[in-house]
Design an enzyme around this catalytic site. Structure first.
Site, PDB file in Angstrom:
ATOM      1  N   SER A 148       0.838  -1.194   0.000  1.00 33.70           N
ATOM      2  CA  SER A 148       0.000   0.000   0.000  1.00 33.70           C
ATOM      3  C   SER A 148       0.880   1.254   0.000  1.00 33.70           C
ATOM      4  CB  SER A 148      -0.962  -0.042   1.185  1.00 33.70           C
ATOM      5  OG  SER A 148      -2.016   0.874   1.019  1.00 33.70           O
ATOM      6  N   GLU A 237      -9.490  -4.087  -6.162  1.00 30.24           N
ATOM      7  CA  GLU A 237      -8.970  -2.982  -5.362  1.00 30.24           C
ATOM      8  C   GLU A 237      -9.095  -1.646  -6.089  1.00 30.24           C
ATOM      9  OE1 GLU A 237      -5.404  -3.268  -3.113  1.00 30.24           O
ATOM     10  OE2 GLU A 237      -5.112  -5.357  -3.684  1.00 30.24           O
ATOM     11  N   HIS A 267      -7.277  -5.975  -0.299  1.00 29.46           N
ATOM     12  CA  HIS A 267      -6.089  -5.142  -0.159  1.00 29.46           C
ATOM     13  C   HIS A 267      -5.169  -5.679   0.943  1.00 29.46           C
ATOM     14  CE1 HIS A 267      -3.840  -1.430  -0.621  1.00 29.46           C
ATOM     15  NE2 HIS A 267      -3.930  -1.171   0.672  1.00 29.46           N
TER      16      HIS A 267
END
Length: 291
Positions: A148, A237, A267
């Protein structure tokens, strides 16, 4: 080996959706969100047998060193945690680090880089660079990964270190946030990322800095300088589109980049590798690439 539960897919998906959300852009202030995530992270299944965790300081930056058994001395893994540059910590990622250490046979370092809003860009990047340089000096070589926001930070770090003795030999990115100029619209299928949280976090992290700066949005850097790179992202996502753009641009620049789409996982499902076999399988894929 740790005992993996392998719970039914719908059960784990529901658990993730309900349990993670208060720590990822919920109504709590940032410090409370961080504390909540550490409590939740500490309630995960036991780490692999033989796991050792020790506090370290590398390049003036604190963090954790996680090992399982006797790791290879002349190689290491550095993993940069996610959390939209505003939450997350090595303590939340201890089990992920332990799983990486077990599979790779290497020491895994989890830097505790500075977070916004208390510390805006380039604090996180400065910390990541200092930490990686110290690991490279101590171990000779290392591979770098991140998820991320930590994935975007890992890519930015690799670009900054390219061509130096401290450059990582490989780069593993899990749903990396590589373009902060665009915060994707909402997607009901994404049970983790909230666009409003992303917009607010980007504002807190970037301040008045230029978001086209490759240190913030590495998609705008010279991607030809990347080491061999693996990108994993879930099909549903909100970050998938920019991950695909990043991979296409890197490939066009001549980089050695591999793209893997995860059809059912959410995610950074790697955090739940002890709960469901599909997540463990993609974690093994990442680990084998890094090793």
């Amino acid at each position: 080996m740790t005992r993996r539960l392998n719970l039914p897919y719908p059960v784990v998906r529901r658990i993730v959706k309900v349990v993670q959300r208060p720590g990822l852009g919920g109504p709590l202030p940032y410090r409370a969100q961080r504390r909540y995530l550490e409590i939740v992270g500490g309630s995960s299944p036991a780490a692999p047998r033989g796991t050792r965790t020790e506090a370290v300081t590398m390049g003036g930056v604190s963090g954790l060193r996680v090992t399982v058994g006797e790791p290879v001395r002349q190689a290491a893994v550095v993993h940069l945690h996610g959390g939209a540059y505003t939450v997350g910590s090595p303590r939340v990622y201890r089990n992920l680090g332990a799983n990486l250490a077990e599979i790779t046979g290497r020491a895994v370092f989890l830097p505790d880089y500075r977070l916004a809003p208390e510390h805006q860009y380039p604090a996180a990047l400065d910390d990541a660079l200092a930490f990686c340089r110290a690991v490279a000096a101590d171990h000779g070589s290392y591979t770098l990964s991140g998820d991320s926001a930590g994935g975007g930070l890992a890519a930015a770090t690799a670009l900054q270190l390219a061509g130096s003795d401290a450059a990582p030999t490989r780069l593993g990115l899990v749903a990396p946030w590589v373009d902060l100029t665009v915060v994707p619209a909402g997607n009901r299928a994404d049970i983790v990322v909230r666009p409003k949280w992303g917009r607010t976090s980007a504002e807190k992290y970037c301040g008045d800095q230029d978001r086209f700066d490759p240190g913030i949005s590495p998609i705008f850097g010279d991607l030809s300088t990347l080491p061999p790179t693996l990108v994993q992202v879930g099909r549903d996502e909100v970050l998938r589109e920019q991950c695909e753009r990043f991979v296409r641009k890197a490939a066009a620049a001549g980089a050695d980049v591999t793209y893997v789409e995860m059809p059912r996982l959410w995610h950074v499902a790697h955090l739940h590798a002890d709960l469901i076999s599909e997540a463990y399988e993609v974690l093994v894929e990442l680990s084998q690439f890094l090793a």
